[in-house]
Design a protein around this motif. Sequence first.
Motif: not given
Length: 254
Positions: A233-248
Amino acid sequence: MNTFITFYQNLGLALSLLVFATFLVAGTIKGVIGLGLPTISMGLLGLAMAPVQAAALLIIPATLTNVWQLAFGGHLRALIRRLWPLLLAIFIGTGLGILWVGMAGGPWAVRALGGALLLYALSGLALPALRVGADVEPWLGPLCGLLTGIITSATGVFVIPAVPYLQALGLSKDALVQALGLSFTVSTLALAAGLLWRGALGGGELSASLLALAPALLGMWLGQWLRQRISAVLFRRVFFIGLGALGAHLLISG
């Protein structure tokens, strides 16, 4: 060796330290979520050097960290059998994109890619997980691969739409990271072939990129160590936060 020394003498101490720090951070992020090394490296190094020069520095660290990533996890054969249409389409799409579009998509293309990545990350954090059905996989995989290759040729970033597609397959966290390694290895090799074809990847550039390999591998090891100690669950959250940071980052820096 002489070209290696000359390259970094010309860069100077400050830029050489920037190369080391950039690949250490990028490698750590890649070790945790399975992606980010090319995007972060191109973004940070692009502040101080030409994009083609930054891309040339990226080739050896990206290739070897991707091979390391795809080699561990125990799912390699099953993933190759399942994903080979996607992988073949990525290679073909990158080649076609280099021939038709080139590697100069412009700031608008990078910002559009960043916006798409940010929206996907936000939807992943706020909405239920998407799933790709077995009935659409035979045609959706190659389509996503072809589009990913074309976008790679224009921006040097190979995450859209391959990453959302792979994430929607419902793989375990380790299988997903290994699948990302497969996809990124194909993309990196296709991009390297394009740089070679354009005359931007010679012996000097390859020798110079060796300096970036050590911090990238160290960061990768640290990131994998962290990934084994977090829940799915934490991995999925970190995964999407990482994607969002890259996108930003892409959206802002262009």
